[in-house]
Design a protein around this motif. Structure first.
Motif, PDB file in Angstrom:
ATOM      1  N   ILE A 142      -2.865   9.159   3.943  1.00 21.06           N
ATOM      2  CA  ILE A 142      -1.633   8.750   3.535  1.00 21.06           C
ATOM      3  C   ILE A 142      -0.537   9.468   3.666  1.00 21.06           C
ATOM      4  O   ILE A 142      -0.692  10.740   3.159  1.00 21.06           O
ATOM      5  CB  ILE A 142      -1.520   8.300   1.917  1.00 21.06           C
ATOM      6  CG1 ILE A 142      -2.840   7.391   1.589  1.00 21.06           C
ATOM      7  CG2 ILE A 142      -0.075   7.891   1.370  1.00 21.06           C
ATOM      8  CD1 ILE A 142      -2.808   7.130   0.179  1.00 21.06           C
ATOM      9  N   GLY A 143       0.366   9.181   4.575  1.00 22.42           N
ATOM     10  CA  GLY A 143       1.298  10.163   5.019  1.00 22.42           C
ATOM     11  C   GLY A 143       2.463  10.134   3.728  1.00 22.42           C
ATOM     12  O   GLY A 143       2.635   9.147   3.100  1.00 22.42           O
ATOM     13  N   PRO A 186      -1.800   8.513   9.748  1.00 22.16           N
ATOM     14  CA  PRO A 186      -2.248   7.994   8.435  1.00 22.16           C
ATOM     15  C   PRO A 186      -2.263   6.466   8.474  1.00 22.16           C
ATOM     16  O   PRO A 186      -1.512   5.780   9.327  1.00 22.16           O
ATOM     17  CB  PRO A 186      -1.126   8.220   7.516  1.00 22.16           C
ATOM     18  CG  PRO A 186       0.220   8.427   8.232  1.00 22.16           C
ATOM     19  CD  PRO A 186      -0.393   8.945   9.540  1.00 22.16           C
ATOM     20  N   ARG A 187      -2.813   5.874   7.673  1.00 23.14           N
ATOM     21  CA  ARG A 187      -2.841   4.419   7.460  1.00 23.14           C
ATOM     22  C   ARG A 187      -1.721   3.850   6.967  1.00 23.14           C
ATOM     23  O   ARG A 187      -1.309   2.756   7.227  1.00 23.14           O
ATOM     24  CB  ARG A 187      -4.136   4.014   6.360  1.00 23.14           C
ATOM     25  CG  ARG A 187      -5.563   4.198   7.003  1.00 23.14           C
ATOM     26  CD  ARG A 187      -5.910   3.446   8.036  1.00 23.14           C
ATOM     27  NE  ARG A 187      -6.093   1.954   7.532  1.00 23.14           N
ATOM     28  CZ  ARG A 187      -5.623   0.996   8.406  1.00 23.14           C
ATOM     29  NH1 ARG A 187      -4.818   1.347   9.649  1.00 23.14           N
ATOM     30  NH2 ARG A 187      -5.469  -0.340   7.991  1.00 23.14           N
ATOM     31  N   ILE A 188      -0.970   4.544   6.277  1.00 21.71           N
ATOM     32  CA  ILE A 188       0.390   4.167   5.537  1.00 21.71           C
ATOM     33  C   ILE A 188       1.218   5.279   5.300  1.00 21.71           C
ATOM     34  O   ILE A 188       0.887   6.455   5.092  1.00 21.71           O
ATOM     35  CB  ILE A 188       0.025   3.177   4.332  1.00 21.71           C
ATOM     36  CG1 ILE A 188       1.353   2.893   3.776  1.00 21.71           C
ATOM     37  CG2 ILE A 188      -0.447   4.078   3.169  1.00 21.71           C
ATOM     38  CD1 ILE A 188       1.305   1.774   2.630  1.00 21.71           C
ATOM     39  N   ILE A 189       2.469   5.290   5.483  1.00 18.36           N
ATOM     40  CA  ILE A 189       3.354   6.207   5.032  1.00 18.36           C
ATOM     41  C   ILE A 189       4.398   5.869   3.865  1.00 18.36           C
ATOM     42  O   ILE A 189       4.871   4.877   3.960  1.00 18.36           O
ATOM     43  CB  ILE A 189       4.462   6.628   6.082  1.00 18.36           C
ATOM     44  CG1 ILE A 189       3.339   7.154   7.645  1.00 18.36           C
ATOM     45  CG2 ILE A 189       5.056   7.725   5.937  1.00 18.36           C
ATOM     46  CD1 ILE A 189       4.325   7.565   8.712  1.00 18.36           C
ATOM     47  N   LEU A 190       4.161   6.944   2.874  1.00 21.63           N
ATOM     48  CA  LEU A 190       5.066   6.830   1.505  1.00 21.63           C
ATOM     49  C   LEU A 190       6.263   7.618   2.114  1.00 21.63           C
ATOM     50  O   LEU A 190       6.284   8.556   2.161  1.00 21.63           O
ATOM     51  CB  LEU A 190       4.257   6.952   0.461  1.00 21.63           C
ATOM     52  CG  LEU A 190       2.623   6.608   0.368  1.00 21.63           C
ATOM     53  CD1 LEU A 190       2.267   7.102  -1.169  1.00 21.63           C
ATOM     54  CD2 LEU A 190       3.140   5.049   0.321  1.00 21.63           C
ATOM     55  N   GLY A 211       0.041  17.209  -0.159  1.00 21.34           N
ATOM     56  CA  GLY A 211       0.662  15.956   0.249  1.00 21.34           C
ATOM     57  C   GLY A 211       0.139  15.554   1.786  1.00 21.34           C
ATOM     58  O   GLY A 211      -0.197  14.394   2.200  1.00 21.34           O
ATOM     59  N   ILE A 212      -0.206  16.459   2.526  1.00 21.17           N
ATOM     60  CA  ILE A 212      -0.620  16.426   4.091  1.00 21.17           C
ATOM     61  C   ILE A 212      -1.887  16.368   4.154  1.00 21.17           C
ATOM     62  O   ILE A 212      -2.556  16.292   5.091  1.00 21.17           O
ATOM     63  CB  ILE A 212       0.007  17.195   4.880  1.00 21.17           C
ATOM     64  CG1 ILE A 212      -0.404  18.748   4.610  1.00 21.17           C
ATOM     65  CG2 ILE A 212       1.647  17.369   5.041  1.00 21.17           C
ATOM     66  CD1 ILE A 212      -0.153  19.828   5.722  1.00 21.17           C
TER      67      ILE A 212
END
Lengths: 259, 232
Positions: free
Chosen positions: A83-84, A160-164, B128-129
């Motif tokens: 997840i970004g 990533p699969r998705i970026i938040l 987070g990364i």
């Protein structure tokens, strides 16, 4: 319909005795750009932080590609690698150059060999419009807009699969907002799956596939942008949107002044 | 006046080998205890900041014990008390160990302060990364902490230089010890001790200069706390 990348079910979270999330349920599908709007204090940032497990939700479930990541025994580090996350205040690593900020993801998280990592990092920076002349600069030497674009490249580099994205332009000067928003619009067009918290209705109008309105820890209304932004059913949503549009509608303001 | 000066020069030349040996030992104690203090202090600070509660408490007790007792007492404990436990050290080894353990507590505190000054967002971004806690500490926290802590480490090195003189109390032949030998033979207390004082000042300023070099070399725009304290 495209497959579900992210699914949040009845998420609840208390912070400092206050219930910040009161049962949030939402789904983001492959390639979708979902925008969350709403007043500050609505729990938008908390929701994003619970999704990538920077915060532990009190109850409720988060699924990534159909697998529950809130289940006991799931390593949050592994989840975050898929997840970004892009922060309001950029949060580039202060002791690293722009290039190194992207490289660290590839060498330390994805464990790629240096030459391949370099190639990917440079590509990622180019794709957000950060040219070679900026690669060796430290965050303190870059403008806010450049820093945020590097941060987006850093998030992208993980594939990533998705970026938040948590209010990615709120800390920027108006003229810098545009450059960051353009990058995000491009990503949206390319089909990168994104969940964006923002006050930029312009971005929501142009790039969002669907818009979620959150207030007081709950989702109040959800739908396609034209519906939420132009004719929301809920009166609370309507008044919020109207106020935001007033902020943007300079033309109207000027014409009404002439009268 | 000139005669006095001539007398001093004469004495110093005569005892130059003693002083050279003393200088060597002073530098050895200073550098070695600094290195030990650094090697122990950095991990201690990480434990105190991010470790499990019982380990955290242990480090806190250690730091408080070291800070709360006289350095001289610590030196005597290492030199006179350890042998009763079967660990006999030479005076030089005992001095290095005592000063090193002492410095570790202080350096741990410096690093902890530096860690506290790292913006919280750096942590969020590191996790987070997808970095693990330990990778975040290694790749994000420590590189920044070291840069922030250099001015405090400079102070620490100069303290160690000066406190290395108490090693003379357990017969380590360092500068003060040698000076005492010289004065007991020549009775030139003022001259010899004044010279000794000057020597410490000079070594101290060399240390400060070296550390500033280090600081410039590892400096990163926006991350130097010392000389260019911003007005935020």
């Amino acid at each position: 319909m495209a497959k579900e990348v992210l699914k949040v079910v009845d998420l609840r979270k208390k912070l400092g005795g206050r219930e910040v999330l009161k049962g949030v349920t939402l789904t983001v599908r492959e390639g979708e750009t979902k925008v969350i709007i709403g007043p500050s204090g609505a729990g938008k940032s908390t929701l994003l932080r619970c999704i990538n497990l920077l915060l532990r939700p009190d109850s409720g479930k988060v699924f990534l590609d159909g697998k529950e990541v809130t289940a006991p025994g799931v390593d949050p580090v592994k989840v975050r690698q898929r997840i970004g996350f892009v922060f309001q205040s950029f949060n580039l690593f202060l002791h690293m150059t722009a290039l190194e900020n992207v490289l660290i993801v590839l060498t330390k998280v994805k464990k790629l060999p240096m030459c391949e990592a370099l190639r990917i990092a440079k590509e990622a920076l180019q794709s957000v419009g950060i040219g070679e002349e900026h690669w060796g600069k430290y965050p303190a030497q870059l403008s806010g807009g450049q820093q945020q674009r590097v941060a987006i490249a850093r998030a992208l580099a993980m594939e990533p699969r998705i970026i938040l994205l948590d209010e990615p332009t709120s800390a920027l000067d108006p003229e810098l907002i545009v450059e960051v928003m353009q990058v995000l619009e491009n990503l949206s067009k390319k089909g990168v799956t994104m969940l964006v918290v923002t006050h930029e209705l312009g971005f929501a109008a142009k790039a969002a596939d669907s818009v979620v309105f959150m207030d007081d820890g709950q989702i109040i209304e959800e739908g396609p942008p034209e519906e939420i932004l132009l004719s929301p059913r809920n009166p609370r949503v309507a008044s919020f949107i109207t106020r935001l549009w007033e902020l943007y509608d300079i033309k109207d303001t000027l014409t009404s002044r002439e009268r | 006046m000139l005669e006095v000066l001539q007398g001093v020069v004469e004495v110093l030349t005569k005892y130059a080998p003693l002083l050279a040996e003393g200088l060597k030992n002073t530098l050895l104690v200073t550098v070695a205890s600094f290195v030990i203090g650094f090697a122990l202090g950095l991990p201690l600070s990480v434990v105190r900041m991010y470790g499990l509660p019982p380990l955290k408490a242990l480090v806190t007790v250690y730091v408080e014990l070291i800070r709360g007792t006289p350095l001289m007492l610590q030196l005597f404990l290492v030199y006179y008390a350890l042998p009763t436990l079967g660990i006999a050290l030479s005076p030089l080894q005992a001095a290095i160990l005592a000063l090193g353990l002492n410095s570790a507590a202080y350096q741990a505190e410096y690093f902890r302060t530096a860690m506290g000054s790292i913006p919280r967002g750096q942590w969020g971004a590191a996790l987070g990364i997808g970095l693990s806690m330990s990778a975040a500490v290694r790749h994000v926290v420590i590189p920044q902490v070291l840069r922030i802590a250099v001015p405090m480490l400079t102070n620490e090195a100069i303290y160690l230089l000066k406190y290395s003189s108490i090693a003379s109390l357990i017969t380590v032949p360092e500068l003060l010890y040698m000076s005492r030998i010289i004065t007991s033979r020549t009775f030139m207390y003022v001259q010899v001790y004044a010279f000794l004082g000057l020597t410490y000042v000079m070594i101290g300023s060399v240390i400060a200069k070296l550390m500033r070099r280090v600081e410039t070399i590892i400096a990163v725009p926006g991350l130097t706390v010392s000389h260019s304290r911003s007005l935020m």
